[in-house]
Enzyme design. Structure first.
Site, mmCIF file in Angstrom:
data_model
loop_
_atom_site.group_PDB
_atom_site.id
_atom_site.type_symbol
_atom_site.label_atom_id
_atom_site.label_comp_id
_atom_site.label_asym_id
_atom_site.label_seq_id
_atom_site.Cartn_x
_atom_site.Cartn_y
_atom_site.Cartn_z
ATOM 1 N N GLU A 1 -5.392 40.090 -13.520
ATOM 2 C CA GLU A 1 -5.800 41.323 -12.609
ATOM 3 C C GLU A 1 -4.600 41.644 -11.827
ATOM 4 O OE1 GLU A 1 -9.491 40.074 -10.358
ATOM 5 O OE2 GLU A 1 -10.407 39.713 -12.332
ATOM 6 N N GLU B 1 -13.027 36.071 -17.818
ATOM 7 C CA GLU B 1 -13.992 35.735 -16.560
ATOM 8 C C GLU B 1 -15.246 36.190 -16.756
ATOM 9 O OE1 GLU B 1 -12.427 36.212 -12.744
ATOM 10 O OE2 GLU B 1 -10.301 35.071 -13.523
HETATM 11 C C1 FCB Z 1 -11.893 37.528 -9.986
HETATM 12 C C2 FCB Z 1 -10.643 36.754 -9.781
HETATM 13 C C3 FCB Z 1 -11.254 35.083 -9.526
HETATM 14 C C4 FCB Z 1 -12.190 35.032 -8.931
HETATM 15 C C5 FCB Z 1 -13.637 35.969 -9.415
HETATM 16 C C6 FCB Z 1 -14.689 35.717 -8.629
HETATM 17 O O1 FCB Z 1 -11.318 38.955 -9.619
HETATM 18 O O2 FCB Z 1 -9.724 36.704 -10.866
HETATM 19 O O3 FCB Z 1 -10.025 34.454 -9.162
HETATM 20 O O4 FCB Z 1 -11.971 35.206 -7.476
HETATM 21 O O5 FCB Z 1 -12.966 37.291 -9.183
#
Ligand code: FCB
Length: 454
Positions: A171, A360
């Protein structure tokens, strides 16, 4: 025509089910084996930076309890684990001589994963920049990109006999905008736009140099790609015109991130907007940043915009969300489970990406054990069920999503929210560090076992 039975629809054979964490959020052991300080160690110690006043130094002791955590993953039936490597463990000063013990923990972790039949997917940078590099300008300094490449090559050389897939930086959008722009994440800077653009450019350069370093130093066949939180515009109502509008809006939203990595140039409209604040760089950088990748990882939680087609430039209007739009425990986590369908579909369509992982997806909730000790996180189960239904639609329509990493395996240190926001399938009692699978862990185990929602 018979309607497809959506709940019973299966994911493709071999679909990879996994979970995810990151080093600073779970490891603890902040000074074990010669680890150096990271920007998050320093930032969290500054009063007022972390909502609950915690520092993250203890994490949830994954460093020492990894064997128990691997057993918990195995009990879920998960076949993959996405973790990150802490750069300050490996190069305590950011560059120079590697710490001879810097990769020992990851050696142990990877061996335990493989013994449990779980494939390791390693992220090289999940925000814990060595503080020594921040002292020399952090991502504002071009040298940081080169230091990252040296670190990435070193890790690939040592681990690629067992780790076959690496993600470069997690990210870039979030750690640049929030760390160097808004100042609510480490290192807590609020740079003017020109300097922010330059820092962003260096992070993207690090991605490209990192891809090249992993290829050059890893064993043949080591695969590498980014893990980016693609911003996604969704059609407010699914019509051909609104879908075309969503494509345009999504391309604009990602112009200086995935757009740059996958198209190899800054979009003209973005450059025009930045004017004199546009980044400056040698001509060769763009080809490095756009080094071909083996896959794209997408971190997808929430929609960025809902759009309608418009006859006026730029061809769409973004609709504001109403105050009543529901969100999960984290205010930013607005509900929009169809993002799990649109993000990979648009990524495939806009940039021709042929291998996509959802690196994620998950939700925060106010989990608390009941009097029997059970944690019935029904809202997380609701969120996951809805997201996975839309993801299944993507795979059914042939969008090349190969796997899904649920965030997170464990409750952990959620950055500026400290330990106040829980994302885990496994509950952690932060006083005793006892691990207890929640209802969502049972739910996920069933999904994995059936390769379907029901
Ligand atoms: C993302 C991050 C991760 C976590 C989630 C909830 O942006 O990559 O580390 O904090 O959000």
């Amino acid at each position: 025509m018979t309607q497809p039975d959506i709940a019973h629809a299966r994911f493709p054979d071999g679909f990879l089910w996994g979970t995810a964490t990151s080093s600073f959020q779970v490891e603890g052991a902040a000074s074990a084996d010669g680890r150096g300080a990271s920007i998050w160690d320093v930032f969290a110690r500054e009063p007022g930076r972390i909502r609950d006043g915690s520092t993250g130094a203890a994490g949830v002791d994954h460093f020492n309890r990894y064997a128990e955590d691997v057993a918990l993953m195995k009990a879920l039936g998960a076949r993959a684990y996405r973790f990150s490597i802490a750069w300050p463990r490996v190069f305590p000063d950011g560059d120079g001589a590697p710490n001879p013990k810097g990769l020992d923990f990851y050696d142990r972790l990877v061996d335990a994963l493989l013994a449990a039949g779980i494939e390791p997917y390693a992220t090289l940078y999940h925000w814990d920049l060595p503080q020594a590099l921040q002292a020399r300008g952090g991502w504002e300094a071009r040298e940081t990109a080169h230091a990252f490449a040296a670190y990435a090559g070193h890790v690939a050389r040592h681990l690629s006999d067992r780790v076959r897939r690496f993600f470069t930086l997690n990210e870039i959008q979030v750690f640049i905008e929030q760390g160097y722009g808004w100042g609510n994440f480490a290192p807590g800077l609020r740079l003017p736009r020109g300097r922010l653009n330059q820092a962003r450019h260096h992070a993207l350069l690090a991605h490209g140099l990192g891809v090249q370093a992993v290829r050059a130093q890893g064993r043949p066949g080591t695969l590498v790609g980014p893990a980016e939180n693609m911003s996604t515009a969704l059609p407010a109502i699914e019509t051909p015109a609104n879908i075309a509008a969503a494509e345009r809006a999504t391309r604009d939203l990602n112009a200086p991130y995935l757009g740059l990595m996958l198209e190899g140039h800054y979009a003209d409209s973005w450059l025009a907007e930045q004017g004199a604040d546009a980044p400056r760089f040698p001509a060769g950088d763009l080809a490095v940043i756009a080094s071909p990748v083996d896959f794209v990882g997408l971190n997808i939680y929430t929609p960025s915009q809902y759009v309608l087609a418009s006859g006026q430039a730029p061809g769409y209007v973004a609709l504001p969300l109403q105050d009543s739009h529901p969100h999960m425990a984290s205010e930013w986590l607005k509900l929009g489970p169809e993002t799990l369908y649109w993000a990979p579909r648009l990524c495939h369509r806009l940039w021709g990406v042929e291998t996509i992982y959802i690196t994620e997806n998950g939700a925060s909730a106010t989990d608390a054990p009941d009097e029997t000790g059970a944690i019935h996180d029904l809202d997380r189960v609701m969120y996951l069920r809805a997201c996975l239904m839309h993801l299944q639609r993507a795979t059914r329509e042939g969008v090349p999503v190969r796997g899904y990493f649920l965030w997170s395996l464990l409750d952990n240190f959620e950055w500026a929210d400290g330990y106040a926001m829980r994302f885990g399938l496994i509950h952690i009692d932060f006083a005793t560090l006892k691990r207890t699978p929640k209802l969502s862990a049972q739910f996920y185990r069933e999904v994995i076992a059936r390769n379907a929602l029901a």
